[in-house]
Motif scaffolding. Structure first.
Motif, PDB file in Angstrom:
ATOM      1  N   SER A 106      40.527  33.132  36.625  1.00 39.01           N
ATOM      2  CA  SER A 106      41.738  33.959  36.532  1.00 39.01           C
ATOM      3  C   SER A 106      42.793  33.361  35.610  1.00 39.01           C
ATOM      4  N   ARG A 107      42.592  32.102  35.191  1.00 38.10           N
ATOM      5  CA  ARG A 107      43.581  31.455  34.333  1.00 38.10           C
ATOM      6  C   ARG A 107      43.690  32.207  32.999  1.00 38.10           C
ATOM      7  N   GLY A 108      44.914  32.520  32.599  1.00 39.84           N
ATOM      8  CA  GLY A 108      45.135  33.230  31.350  1.00 39.84           C
ATOM      9  C   GLY A 108      44.979  34.735  31.449  1.00 39.84           C
ATOM     10  N   THR A 109      44.726  35.248  32.651  1.00 36.16           N
ATOM     11  CA  THR A 109      44.638  36.693  32.867  1.00 36.16           C
ATOM     12  C   THR A 109      45.813  37.138  33.736  1.00 36.16           C
ATOM     13  N   ASP A 110      45.925  38.438  33.936  1.00 36.67           N
ATOM     14  CA  ASP A 110      46.948  38.955  34.846  1.00 36.67           C
ATOM     15  C   ASP A 110      46.350  39.340  36.194  1.00 36.67           C
ATOM     16  N   VAL A 111      45.171  38.795  36.502  1.00 37.08           N
ATOM     17  CA  VAL A 111      44.487  39.112  37.759  1.00 37.08           C
ATOM     18  C   VAL A 111      44.971  38.162  38.852  1.00 37.08           C
ATOM     19  N   PRO A 112      45.604  38.678  39.911  1.00 39.98           N
ATOM     20  CA  PRO A 112      46.060  37.791  40.989  1.00 39.98           C
ATOM     21  C   PRO A 112      44.896  37.318  41.853  1.00 39.98           C
ATOM     22  N   THR A 113      44.866  36.023  42.146  1.00 35.60           N
ATOM     23  CA  THR A 113      43.855  35.458  43.033  1.00 35.60           C
ATOM     24  C   THR A 113      44.532  34.441  43.950  1.00 35.60           C
ATOM     25  N   ASP A 114      43.803  33.938  44.911  1.00 34.96           N
ATOM     26  CA  ASP A 114      44.317  32.887  45.780  1.00 34.96           C
ATOM     27  C   ASP A 114      43.133  32.048  46.251  1.00 34.96           C
ATOM     28  N   SER A 115      43.372  31.150  47.188  1.00 41.23           N
ATOM     29  CA  SER A 115      42.340  30.187  47.577  1.00 41.23           C
ATOM     30  C   SER A 115      41.570  30.588  48.832  1.00 41.23           C
TER      31      SER A 115
ATOM     32  N   VAL B 107      34.978  39.862  45.357  1.00 37.85           N
ATOM     33  CA  VAL B 107      34.468  40.900  44.454  1.00 37.85           C
ATOM     34  C   VAL B 107      35.147  40.675  43.102  1.00 37.85           C
ATOM     35  N   LEU B 108      34.408  40.087  42.177  1.00 37.68           N
ATOM     36  CA  LEU B 108      34.949  39.706  40.873  1.00 37.68           C
ATOM     37  C   LEU B 108      34.391  40.644  39.808  1.00 37.68           C
ATOM     38  N   SER B 109      35.260  41.275  39.040  1.00 33.64           N
ATOM     39  CA  SER B 109      34.823  42.217  38.019  1.00 33.64           C
ATOM     40  C   SER B 109      35.197  41.712  36.633  1.00 33.64           C
ATOM     41  N   PHE B 110      34.250  41.877  35.703  1.00 35.79           N
ATOM     42  CA  PHE B 110      34.374  41.306  34.366  1.00 35.79           C
ATOM     43  C   PHE B 110      34.120  42.371  33.302  1.00 35.79           C
ATOM     44  N   THR B 111      34.717  42.171  32.146  1.00 31.69           N
ATOM     45  CA  THR B 111      34.365  42.980  30.991  1.00 31.69           C
ATOM     46  C   THR B 111      32.915  42.695  30.614  1.00 31.69           C
ATOM     47  N   LYS B 112      32.267  43.674  30.014  1.00 31.10           N
ATOM     48  CA  LYS B 112      30.888  43.490  29.584  1.00 31.10           C
ATOM     49  C   LYS B 112      30.844  42.723  28.268  1.00 31.10           C
ATOM     50  N   GLY B 113      29.710  42.076  28.020  1.00 30.69           N
ATOM     51  CA  GLY B 113      29.531  41.402  26.748  1.00 30.69           C
ATOM     52  C   GLY B 113      29.201  39.938  26.897  1.00 30.69           C
ATOM     53  N   ARG B 114      29.040  39.275  25.752  1.00 30.02           N
ATOM     54  CA  ARG B 114      28.634  37.870  25.740  1.00 30.02           C
ATOM     55  C   ARG B 114      29.740  36.949  26.227  1.00 30.02           C
ATOM     56  N   LYS B 115      31.001  37.387  26.123  1.00 23.17           N
ATOM     57  CA  LYS B 115      32.121  36.572  26.578  1.00 23.17           C
ATOM     58  C   LYS B 115      32.932  37.359  27.602  1.00 23.17           C
ATOM     59  N   PRO B 116      32.424  37.476  28.811  1.00 24.79           N
ATOM     60  CA  PRO B 116      33.113  38.286  29.822  1.00 24.79           C
ATOM     61  C   PRO B 116      34.466  37.696  30.198  1.00 24.79           C
ATOM     62  N   ARG B 117      35.384  38.579  30.550  1.00 25.15           N
ATOM     63  CA  ARG B 117      36.722  38.187  30.980  1.00 25.15           C
ATOM     64  C   ARG B 117      37.009  38.843  32.327  1.00 25.15           C
ATOM     65  N   LEU B 118      37.591  38.068  33.233  1.00 22.68           N
ATOM     66  CA  LEU B 118      37.904  38.596  34.567  1.00 22.68           C
ATOM     67  C   LEU B 118      38.969  39.682  34.476  1.00 22.68           C
ATOM     68  N   VAL B 119      38.670  40.857  35.056  1.00 25.14           N
ATOM     69  CA  VAL B 119      39.633  41.953  35.048  1.00 25.14           C
ATOM     70  C   VAL B 119      39.973  42.439  36.453  1.00 25.14           C
ATOM     71  N   GLY B 120      39.298  41.904  37.466  1.00 24.98           N
ATOM     72  CA  GLY B 120      39.596  42.306  38.829  1.00 24.98           C
ATOM     73  C   GLY B 120      39.053  41.298  39.824  1.00 24.98           C
ATOM     74  N   ALA B 121      39.790  41.091  40.911  1.00 29.52           N
ATOM     75  CA  ALA B 121      39.349  40.174  41.975  1.00 29.52           C
ATOM     76  C   ALA B 121      39.881  40.697  43.307  1.00 29.52           C
ATOM     77  N   HIS B 122      38.997  40.800  44.268  1.00 33.22           N
ATOM     78  CA  HIS B 122      39.379  41.303  45.583  1.00 33.22           C
ATOM     79  C   HIS B 122      38.626  40.514  46.658  1.00 33.22           C
ATOM     80  N   TYR B 123      39.350  40.032  47.653  1.00 31.13           N
ATOM     81  CA  TYR B 123      38.757  39.198  48.705  1.00 31.13           C
ATOM     82  C   TYR B 123      38.391  40.055  49.913  1.00 31.13           C
ATOM     83  N   LEU B 124      37.147  39.915  50.358  1.00 28.29           N
ATOM     84  CA  LEU B 124      36.671  40.577  51.573  1.00 28.29           C
ATOM     85  C   LEU B 124      36.472  39.510  52.648  1.00 28.29           C
ATOM     86  N   ALA B 125      37.277  39.566  53.686  1.00 29.91           N
ATOM     87  CA  ALA B 125      37.170  38.583  54.765  1.00 29.91           C
ATOM     88  C   ALA B 125      35.843  38.736  55.487  1.00 29.91           C
ATOM     89  N   PRO B 126      35.355  37.659  56.146  1.00 27.65           N
ATOM     90  CA  PRO B 126      34.076  37.765  56.863  1.00 27.65           C
ATOM     91  C   PRO B 126      34.151  38.746  58.021  1.00 27.65           C
TER      92      PRO B 126
END
Length: 293
Positions: A256-265, A274-293
């Motif tokens: 998430s460093r250098g992106t505007d995607v909020p994450t936590d520990s 649930v981590l979502s990335f752009t397609k391609g050889r150099k993917p970039r994180l565009v979404g992150a969502h935590y699902l608790a157990p």
């Protein structure tokens, strides 16, 4: 007494006959509005399961989940309502008038936005456009509960799941197919492989071991875990990756460093990022969502 009302829904999408992207908007006669399909969670239901169920009930289409798009909160007479929206690819089905919806329209995104009655729905649709319908979603799982290390006399790599861990594994085996995974990866430790082996068996997939995502390797070479996860994302599809608590928060933070995607520990045993990335050889994180157990 008012309280929190949890709900889930989706941006249902498909490729039309020309290959153009289309999204579904539905008309609810009870409110006389055009909206995205959504509805309240049943007791004990996960947001992911509710999103798939509600999309099916309102539109008639079975959907595969992708990126988590947005969490929308607003107040209704019964309390505060919180709705989680996912990208939802239509894979089969057909619309029929039902108790909640009397019309469905497939529209291009630009045409759908002004049709939607509520600004919040238009915001979710804008987020869908920003993430992209074909984003690669990586399901990063922390292994299920394996009891206390000090109570296990054998090699740590062979520490088995506890009864709680077995229940968590069964829950994951119900949850993760909603995203239609096509690959399964795991750290070569029994508690990791055992967490996702039932899923791999259910889906008829082989299990690929990932030593670079294990805690000992991560301590020696901190940059390798994030690099390996990016390589997995670059291969496309929807991979499941099972790793450890000493690795996942660092990897999520690095991605998430250098992106505007909020994450936590957050990283409880049996949980999923649930981590979502752009397609391609150099993917970039565009979404992150935590699902608790």
């Amino acid at each position: 007494m008012s309280g929190r009302i949890n709900a889930a829904g989706g941006v249902l999408w498909r490729r039309g006959d020309s290959g153009a992207l289309e999204v579904a908007v539905v008309h609810r006669p009870r409110y006389d509005d055009w909206s995205l399909p959504k509805g309240k969670l049943h007791r004990g239901e996960t947001t992911c399961a509710a999103a798939v169920r509600e999309v099916a009930e309102e539109t008639g289409f079975r959907a595969v989940l992708g990126a988590h798009l947005s969490r929308v909160a607003y107040t209704v007479p019964a309390g505060d309502k919180v709705v989680d929206y996912f990208a939802a690819r239509a894979v089969s089905g057909a619309f029929a008038v039902n108790d909640e919806v009397d019309a469905l329209r497939w529209l291009g995104v630009a045409d759908a936005a002004p049709v939607l009655t509520h600004p919040a729905d238009r915001g979710v649709l804008a987020r869908f456009t920003a993430v992209g319908p074909d984003a690669t979603t990586v399901l990063l799982v922390r292994h299920a509960h394996a009891g206390k290390k000090e109570l296990w006399a054998g090699p740590d790599d062979e520490r088995p799941l506890s009864k709680t861990g077995e229940r968590q594994t069964r829950a994951l085996t119900r949850l993760l197919p909603l995203f239609h995974p096509d690959r399964v990866h795991a750290v070569p430790k029994l508690r990791c492989t055992a967490t996702v082996a039932p899923l791999a068996g259910l889906l008829g997939l082989s299990l690929t071991t990932e030593p670079a995502l294990a805690e000992p390797s991560h301590k020696r070479h901190p940059a390798r875990a994030a690099a390996r996860l990016l390589a997995i994302a670059a291969a496309g599809g929807t991979p499941v990756v099972c790793s450890q608590g000493g690795v996942i928060p660092d990897v999520v933070a690095e991605l998430s460093r250098g992106t505007d995607v909020p994450t936590d520990s957050r990283c409880r045993k049996g949980s999923v990022w649930v981590l979502s990335f752009t397609k391609g050889r150099k993917p970039r994180l565009v979404g992150a969502h935590y699902l608790a157990p």
